[in-house]
Design an enzyme around this catalytic site. Structure first.
Site, PDB file in Angstrom:
ATOM      1  N   GLU A 469       0.831  -1.183   0.000  1.00 11.62           N
ATOM      2  CA  GLU A 469       0.000   0.000   0.000  1.00 11.62           C
ATOM      3  C   GLU A 469       0.879   1.251   0.000  1.00 11.62           C
ATOM      4  OE1 GLU A 469      -1.337   1.963   3.177  1.00 11.62           O
ATOM      5  OE2 GLU A 469      -2.071   3.269   1.581  1.00 11.62           O
ATOM      6  N   ASP A 542       1.102  -2.307   6.355  1.00 11.91           N
ATOM      7  CA  ASP A 542       1.695  -1.930   7.641  1.00 11.91           C
ATOM      8  C   ASP A 542       1.082  -2.782   8.753  1.00 11.91           C
ATOM      9  OD1 ASP A 542       3.078  -0.054   6.288  1.00 11.91           O
ATOM     10  OD2 ASP A 542       1.850   1.661   6.921  1.00 11.91           O
ATOM     11  N   ASP A 544      -0.349  -2.183  11.354  1.00 13.44           N
ATOM     12  CA  ASP A 544      -1.224  -1.400  12.250  1.00 13.44           C
ATOM     13  C   ASP A 544      -2.671  -1.542  11.786  1.00 13.44           C
ATOM     14  OD1 ASP A 544      -1.315   0.085   9.964  1.00 13.44           O
ATOM     15  OD2 ASP A 544      -0.144   1.774  10.739  1.00 13.44           O
ATOM     16  N   ASP A 546      -4.648   0.493  10.189  1.00 13.67           N
ATOM     17  CA  ASP A 546      -4.891   0.865   8.795  1.00 13.67           C
ATOM     18  C   ASP A 546      -4.449  -0.251   7.857  1.00 13.67           C
ATOM     19  OD1 ASP A 546      -6.060   3.221   9.263  1.00 13.67           O
ATOM     20  OD2 ASP A 546      -4.269   4.465   8.927  1.00 13.67           O
TER      21      ASP A 546
END
Ligand code: 0R9
Length: 684
Positions: A469, A542, A544, A546
């Site tokens: 991403e 990532d 996390d 998101d």
């Protein structure tokens, strides 16, 4: 020059030429001048001549293809070919070639001598003067013996004369010696009768190319003249060609100052010298010579198959090289193929030989073919292609019969050759198939999305794609990847939620279109498993919330659009670290908080201080770190996305509730499951 001079002295050591066709000589033209006129000394005749040959001097390229080195050597070819005609017609047995230091070149033959009788059309001139000063004159007086129609395919010796600063002709004929000199095509006097000679006949042409045409530095190349002369001797076994060259010109080169070329073995000798030292497929050459009944031409050939080299075909008509091939070459090709296929059938190999083409037969063969025919027709830019239809038919017939015999006569050799040629055809088909595949791959590559950094491996099993991403993560991933096996597709921005999007929105979404294009396997009912370009499709986001969101949107996409891809076990999640933990020399990466806590308890010294840094995202990681922790197959962990066979309905239901376009269903799900949720951990 005295009649007893050495003009044809060279002939005394040679064999006598057959006198059979010598015509009675009419009264020789008396020498009109005693001195040698200068160039300005034109009379009406010389003006006529100048007009006749002027186009040659004005545009030499039209006649000899230019004014370069090749053109210069064409002059020699023309004179040599005229002498060869006389030999091939059976009137001359030797030809003498001499290169002098100041670029004078002399060719002598011991033929009948150019006719010197008054020309029927211009009774004031001898036939010799007319052929020396008139374009395309040769044929008009030619009794038909001349087979080449002029060395430059018809331009004639007058072209050489026009382009020579000076040219001298001497003819020994009917026990008389004649001489005439020219400068740039213009006679410097009438034909002179020098006096009586005994036992000699023939023609001598000595000339120096004009520097005004070829430039002041143009000079005959001894090695080239040597090769040209030698090749003529190979092409006509009935002639001896003697080579002389001023020793000063060839000093320190491989070209000898003196040589005698006589090859009664003809093309067989030629091929043997061409293929000397080369490994051969068959021990014997396929050679032969057939004279057509009644002296109407002949066909000679020599063919050998080489084990390691690319092949060549050199063809000739009336000893003139036909660089662009033509009907004689075509006849030979067809004959070789057909005879070999017939043989394959006889020995029960017709199926294997089914795909053999003429190119397979000729791929590694050295082939020489020479035909002698009357009034040949040539075509092409340099008239290098033989067009006479008769040649194709005759050569085909003659060579096919002979090759049949050759193959049948030595079965061991024939078997070797057949195997060899079949292997060539199989190899050709294999190469074509490979080319097709790489062409298809190239076409597909052209259609790949621009932002895809593809890997070089083309097989699905050896390649994987990382879907990342954002451009910055894409940049790190590109640096960290193994170019051969790992492709990177960066997707920018939020991925469309396919579970809640309309069909139109789905169709218009560039990100997903890029993804589908990169994977190559299509979607929905058009899904083609065999076309999938990568064995592993790895979602790398990532570590996390998101990142987890983006991963779930992508998984939803695959679940809805390419469920077979998941079923076949191609979809994975990369597991990038969230934390880096260091204590002195000890270092570890943790993929989430739970993992971090585990490491703190079990891996590090609990009493010492552990430095904990949290990665903000993949884009912030150094390429080496990303490689080591997440991408390198030997070090990374991957999570395989699977859907248990007995949970397909439940999964479909969950996806619909969580990702579908009914917010109330999502709300209910969250309320029911909030107690189990850990906002920072994604456990799949
Ligand atoms: C040294 C290079 N030799 C020649 O240029 C050369 C031309 C040539 C020739 C004939 C014989 N020898 C030759 N040497 C010839 C003679 C006769 C008929 N045809 C050819 C004959 O005696 O009847 N010629 C080439 C063209 C011509 N002669 C012709 F056009 F003048 F006939």
């Amino acid at each position: 020059m005295s009649p007893e001079g050495d003009l044809f002295g060279a002939g005394e050591s040679g064999r006598k030429s057959p006198e059979k066709v010598t015509k009675p000589v009419k009264k020789p033209v008396a020498a009109a001048r005693s001195g040698t006129p200068g160039e300005a000394d034109y009379n009406a005749d010389s003006i006529e001549v100048l007009e006749g040959l002027e186009p040659v001097r004005r545009r030499p390229g039209m006649y000899i293809g230019g004014t370069d080195e090749a053109a210069l050597h064409h002059l020699f070819a023309e004179v040599l070919d005229n002498a060869m005609d006389e030999a091939v017609a059976g009137h001359a047995t030797w030809i003498d070639v001499t290169l002098e230091a100041d670029n004078w070149l002399t060719v002598i033959d011991n033929g009948r001598g150019i006719p010197v009788d008054p020309h029927p059309k211009f009774p004031k001139k001898s036939a010799l003067e007319v052929i020396m000063t008139t374009l395309h004159a040769g044929g008009k007086f030619d009794s038909g013996a001349s087979q080449t129609s002029g060395g430059l395919h018809g331009v004639g010796v007058s072209v050489v004369n026009a382009l020579a600063e000076k040219l001298e002709v001497e003819v020994a004929r009917g026990q008389q010696l004649y001489r005439q000199e020219f400068s740039r095509g213009i006679p410097l006097g009438k034909l002179q009768t020098l006096g009586k000679i005994n036992n000699r006949r023939g023609t001598k042409v000595r000339f120096r190319p004009d520097e005004q045409i070829f430039g002041p530095t143009a000079a005959f190349k001894p090695a080239r003249l040597f090769r040209m002369a030698r090749s003529k001797a190979y092409l006509f076994g009935g002639v001896e060609i003697r080579w002389h060259c001023d020793p000063a010109i060839v000093a320190g080169t491989e070209t000898p100052p003196e040589a005698v070329f006589r090859f009664p073995g003809g093309l067989k000798d030629y091929l043997a010298s061409d293929l000397e030292g080369k490994e051969l497929v068959t021990d014997q050459f396929f050679t032969g010579k057939v004279d057509k009944p009644g002296g109407h031409g002949s066909v000679e050939w020599a063919i050998g198959w080489m084990a390691q080299e690319d092949g060549f075909v050199h063809s000739y008509c009336n000893t003139i090289p036909t660089a662009d091939g033509g009907t004689h070459e075509a006849g030979m090709r067809v004959a070789l193929l057909r005879a070999l296929k017939d043989h394959a059938e006889r020995v029960g190999q017709s199926k294997r030989a089914g795909n053999v083409t003429t190119d397979d037969v000729l791929a590694t063969c050295g082939a020489l073919i020479s035909v002698f025919i009357r009034e040949p027709e040539f075509q092409g830019q340099n008239k290098g292609r033989l067009m006479s239809q008769e040649a194709s038919r005759v050569v085909d017939g003659v060579i096919r019969d002979a090759f049949d015999h050759w193959l049948a006569g030595s079965p061991a050799q024939a078997a070797k050759l057949l195997d060899w040629v079949i292997e060539r055809s199989e190899e050709r088909l294999r190469r074509r198939a490979e080319k097709d595949v790489s062409r298809k791959t190239a076409v597909r590559k052209l259609r790949l999305p621009g932002k895809l950094a593809d890997c070089s491996n083309t097989s699905m099993a050896d390649s994987e794609i990382f879907i990342v991403e954002g451009d910055s993560a894409g940049g790190s991933a590109k640096q960290a990847r193994d170019r051969a096996s790992q492709a990177i597709l960066p997707l920018r921005g939020k991925i469309l939620n396919v579970a809640s999007a309309t069909k139109d929105k789905l169709a218009a979404n560039q990100q997903l279109a890029d993804l589908v294009q990169a994977l190559g396997c299509g979607t929905g009912k058009q899904y083609r498993a065999a076309e999938l370009r990568y064995g592993k499709v790895i979602i790398m986001t990532d570590a996390d919330v998101d990142g987890a969101h983006i991963a779930s949107l992508l998984i939803t996409f695959f679940w809805r659009q390419m469920p077979e891809l998941i079923d076949a076990g191609h979809l994975y999640l990369a597991v990038p670290p969230l934390y880096k933990l260091t204590q002195g020399a000890k270092m570890a990466y943790a993929r989430n908080d739970a993992h971090k806590d585990d490491l703190l308890k079990s891996y590090f010294n609990t009493r010492g201080k552990v430095e904990i840094s949290r990665f903000k995202g993949l884009g912030e990681m150094m390429a080496a770190q990303l490689k080591e922790t997440t991408m390198q197959p030997s070090k990374r962990s991957l999570l395989k996305v699977i859907v248990l066979a007995d949970q397909k309905d439940a999964t479909a239901d969950s996806v619909e509730r969580l990702m579908g376009n009914k917010p109330e269903a999502r709300f209910a799900f969250i309320s029911e499951n909030a107690q189990f949720a850990d906002s920072e951990v994604l456990d799949i």
